[in-house]
Write a protein that holds these residues in place. Structure first.
Motif, PDB file in Angstrom:
ATOM      1  N   UNK A   1       0.867  -1.190   0.000  1.00 35.30           N
ATOM      2  CA  UNK A   1       0.000   0.000   0.000  1.00 35.30           C
ATOM      3  C   UNK A   1       0.896   1.230   0.000  1.00 35.30           C
ATOM      4  N   UNK A   2       0.785   2.025  -1.048  1.00 33.85           N
ATOM      5  CA  UNK A   2       1.637   3.202  -1.230  1.00 33.85           C
ATOM      6  C   UNK A   2       0.821   4.450  -0.921  1.00 33.85           C
ATOM      7  N   UNK A   3       1.345   5.288  -0.027  1.00 34.07           N
ATOM      8  CA  UNK A   3       0.685   6.539   0.345  1.00 34.07           C
ATOM      9  C   UNK A   3       1.440   7.732  -0.233  1.00 34.07           C
ATOM     10  N   UNK A   4       0.704   8.794  -0.489  1.00 36.85           N
ATOM     11  CA  UNK A   4       1.305  10.043  -0.956  1.00 36.85           C
ATOM     12  C   UNK A   4       0.431  11.207  -0.503  1.00 36.85           C
ATOM     13  N   UNK A   5       1.026  12.378  -0.492  1.00 35.00           N
ATOM     14  CA  UNK A   5       0.267  13.573  -0.126  1.00 35.00           C
ATOM     15  C   UNK A   5      -0.643  14.018  -1.262  1.00 35.00           C
ATOM     16  N   UNK A   6      -0.173  13.814  -2.500  1.00 37.30           N
ATOM     17  CA  UNK A   6      -0.908  14.276  -3.678  1.00 37.30           C
ATOM     18  C   UNK A   6      -1.325  13.101  -4.557  1.00 37.30           C
ATOM     19  N   UNK A   7      -2.553  13.110  -5.031  1.00 38.39           N
ATOM     20  CA  UNK A   7      -3.047  12.049  -5.900  1.00 38.39           C
ATOM     21  C   UNK A   7      -2.253  11.985  -7.190  1.00 38.39           C
ATOM     22  N   UNK A   8      -1.835  13.127  -7.691  1.00 35.28           N
ATOM     23  CA  UNK A   8      -1.081  13.168  -8.945  1.00 35.28           C
ATOM     24  C   UNK A   8       0.220  12.379  -8.857  1.00 35.28           C
ATOM     25  N   UNK A   9       0.873  12.382  -7.691  1.00 36.59           N
ATOM     26  CA  UNK A   9       2.114  11.623  -7.536  1.00 36.59           C
ATOM     27  C   UNK A   9       1.851  10.124  -7.684  1.00 36.59           C
ATOM     28  N   UNK A  10       0.755   9.651  -7.107  1.00 37.90           N
ATOM     29  CA  UNK A  10       0.400   8.237  -7.229  1.00 37.90           C
ATOM     30  C   UNK A  10       0.018   7.890  -8.659  1.00 37.90           C
ATOM     31  N   UNK A  11      -0.630   8.820  -9.348  1.00 39.53           N
ATOM     32  CA  UNK A  11      -0.983   8.573 -10.749  1.00 39.53           C
ATOM     33  C   UNK A  11       0.271   8.449 -11.607  1.00 39.53           C
ATOM     34  N   UNK A  12       1.296   9.256 -11.304  1.00 38.75           N
ATOM     35  CA  UNK A  12       2.560   9.139 -12.027  1.00 38.75           C
ATOM     36  C   UNK A  12       3.217   7.792 -11.741  1.00 38.75           C
ATOM     37  N   UNK A  13       3.208   7.372 -10.467  1.00 43.75           N
ATOM     38  CA  UNK A  13       3.776   6.073 -10.116  1.00 43.75           C
ATOM     39  C   UNK A  13       3.054   4.957 -10.856  1.00 43.75           C
ATOM     40  N   UNK A  14       1.733   5.030 -10.882  1.00 45.47           N
ATOM     41  CA  UNK A  14       0.930   4.010 -11.558  1.00 45.47           C
ATOM     42  C   UNK A  14       1.288   3.923 -13.035  1.00 45.47           C
ATOM     43  N   UNK A  15       1.440   5.074 -13.695  1.00 46.22           N
ATOM     44  CA  UNK A  15       1.791   5.084 -15.116  1.00 46.22           C
ATOM     45  C   UNK A  15       3.157   4.457 -15.361  1.00 46.22           C
ATOM     46  N   UNK A  16       4.082   4.638 -14.408  1.00 43.14           N
ATOM     47  CA  UNK A  16       5.438   4.130 -14.583  1.00 43.14           C
ATOM     48  C   UNK A  16       5.543   2.623 -14.372  1.00 43.14           C
ATOM     49  N   UNK A  17       4.645   2.050 -13.554  1.00 46.72           N
ATOM     50  CA  UNK A  17       4.808   0.625 -13.221  1.00 46.72           C
ATOM     51  C   UNK A  17       3.810  -0.292 -13.927  1.00 46.72           C
ATOM     52  N   UNK A  18       2.663   0.220 -14.369  1.00 46.87           N
ATOM     53  CA  UNK A  18       1.598  -0.674 -14.823  1.00 46.87           C
ATOM     54  C   UNK A  18       1.931  -1.414 -16.111  1.00 46.87           C
ATOM     55  N   UNK A  19       2.876  -0.910 -16.895  1.00 44.61           N
ATOM     56  CA  UNK A  19       3.237  -1.579 -18.140  1.00 44.61           C
ATOM     57  C   UNK A  19       4.244  -2.702 -17.975  1.00 44.61           C
ATOM     58  N   UNK A  20       4.846  -2.810 -16.789  1.00 43.45           N
ATOM     59  CA  UNK A  20       5.836  -3.866 -16.578  1.00 43.45           C
ATOM     60  C   UNK A  20       5.138  -5.227 -16.552  1.00 43.45           C
ATOM     61  N   UNK A  21       5.703  -6.212 -17.228  1.00 45.35           N
ATOM     62  CA  UNK A  21       5.007  -7.498 -17.368  1.00 45.35           C
ATOM     63  C   UNK A  21       4.812  -8.207 -16.031  1.00 45.35           C
ATOM     64  N   UNK A  22       5.750  -8.021 -15.086  1.00 47.52           N
ATOM     65  CA  UNK A  22       5.578  -8.652 -13.782  1.00 47.52           C
ATOM     66  C   UNK A  22       4.368  -8.060 -13.055  1.00 47.52           C
ATOM     67  N   UNK A  23       4.191  -6.765 -13.166  1.00 46.41           N
ATOM     68  CA  UNK A  23       3.035  -6.113 -12.544  1.00 46.41           C
ATOM     69  C   UNK A  23       1.756  -6.544 -13.252  1.00 46.41           C
ATOM     70  N   UNK A  24       1.774  -6.578 -14.587  1.00 48.52           N
ATOM     71  CA  UNK A  24       0.584  -6.992 -15.349  1.00 48.52           C
ATOM     72  C   UNK A  24       0.162  -8.416 -15.009  1.00 48.52           C
ATOM     73  N   UNK A  25       1.155  -9.323 -14.885  1.00 50.66           N
ATOM     74  CA  UNK A  25       0.854 -10.746 -14.729  1.00 50.66           C
ATOM     75  C   UNK A  25       0.599 -11.174 -13.289  1.00 50.66           C
ATOM     76  N   UNK A  26       1.206 -10.467 -12.329  1.00 47.16           N
ATOM     77  CA  UNK A  26       1.178 -10.974 -10.960  1.00 47.16           C
ATOM     78  C   UNK A  26       0.684  -9.971  -9.920  1.00 47.16           C
ATOM     79  N   UNK A  27       0.023  -8.901 -10.370  1.00 42.29           N
ATOM     80  CA  UNK A  27      -0.492  -7.925  -9.409  1.00 42.29           C
ATOM     81  C   UNK A  27      -1.816  -7.353  -9.884  1.00 42.29           C
ATOM     82  N   UNK A  28      -2.588  -6.904  -8.916  1.00 42.61           N
ATOM     83  CA  UNK A  28      -3.844  -6.194  -9.183  1.00 42.61           C
ATOM     84  C   UNK A  28      -3.703  -4.794  -8.598  1.00 42.61           C
ATOM     85  N   UNK A  29      -3.950  -3.770  -9.425  1.00 38.06           N
ATOM     86  CA  UNK A  29      -3.795  -2.380  -9.004  1.00 38.06           C
ATOM     87  C   UNK A  29      -5.159  -1.707  -8.898  1.00 38.06           C
ATOM     88  N   UNK A  30      -5.336  -0.901  -7.856  1.00 35.69           N
ATOM     89  CA  UNK A  30      -6.525  -0.053  -7.812  1.00 35.69           C
ATOM     90  C   UNK A  30      -6.142   1.340  -8.298  1.00 35.69           C
TER      91      UNK A  30
END
Length: 207
Positions: free
Chosen positions: A77-106
């Protein structure tokens, strides 16, 4: 640390005893997240949670073997002060095949204040080095502390990370403590609290 928004990364473990165990997958996915922590320092704080699905699996093991199962944290569970920071993190990691195949993101969301049941701090559990022991050979208390902390570290959740400068891999055990206050400290490079700058994160039920 202003923990206003959060992003859950739920790791889908497998019955495989090799590279698809929960601990192995958690380390691999954390390494992907940790790379973003390095790019955006002091923006993200890390908490470890157990999903209801994983809790049921742990309870089944307890019934089968007759003793409590060690916690198997399957949610980063990743926390941040700003929603935009989490959106940037999400964009950077969601394309990785390990994340796609073995994780569920909200999607990043505001912390549900009405559901918060407490506060927890997550610290790096430090172990005195052997070099430090050599300098304190006449101090058996220090030596026993090293041995005791090594033993305690084996019971803690951990991450395998690599040094940015040398590429050498090492372990970061995580100590989890209940807290009474949120604190004002900033997260370190691993998303954890420093002893000198403590902070705590809100606890609420995962879906």
């Amino acid at each position: 640390m202003q923990a206003n928004f959060y992003l859950d990364i739920r790791i889908m473990d497998s019955a495989d005893d090799g590279e698809l165990t929960l601990a192995h997958l958690r380390n691999q996915i954390y390494s992907i997240v940790h790379a973003v922590f390095r790019q955006m320092p002091a923006k993200f704080a890390l908490a470890l949670e157990i999903s209801p699905r994983q809790q049921r699996k742990m309870q089944a093991k307890e019934l089968k073997y007759g003793y409590p199962a060690l916690p198997h944290y399957d949610v980063l569970r990743i926390f941040a002060a700003e929603q935009n920071d989490l959106e940037q993190l999400l964009e950077k990691i969601k394309g990785h095949w390990k994340v796609r195949d073995y994780a569920v993101l909200n999607n990043p969301a505001a912390v549900p204040a009405a559901k918060v049941t407490g506060l927890r701090s997550y610290f790096r559990f430090r172990i005195p080095t052997l070099k430090a022991e050599r300098h304190l050979q006449n101090n058996p208390v220090q030596e026993s502390l090293h041995a005791r902390r090594l033993k305690d570290a084996k019971k803690l959740p951990y991450f395998k990370v690599s040094s940015q400068s040398t590429g050498q891999a090492f372990t970061v055990p995580v100590r989890i403590e209940d807290a009474a206050e949120s604190g004002q400290g900033l997260p370190d490079g691993y998303g954890l609290a420093r002893q000198s700058q403590p902070f705590a994160l809100p606890v609420f039920e995962v879906n």
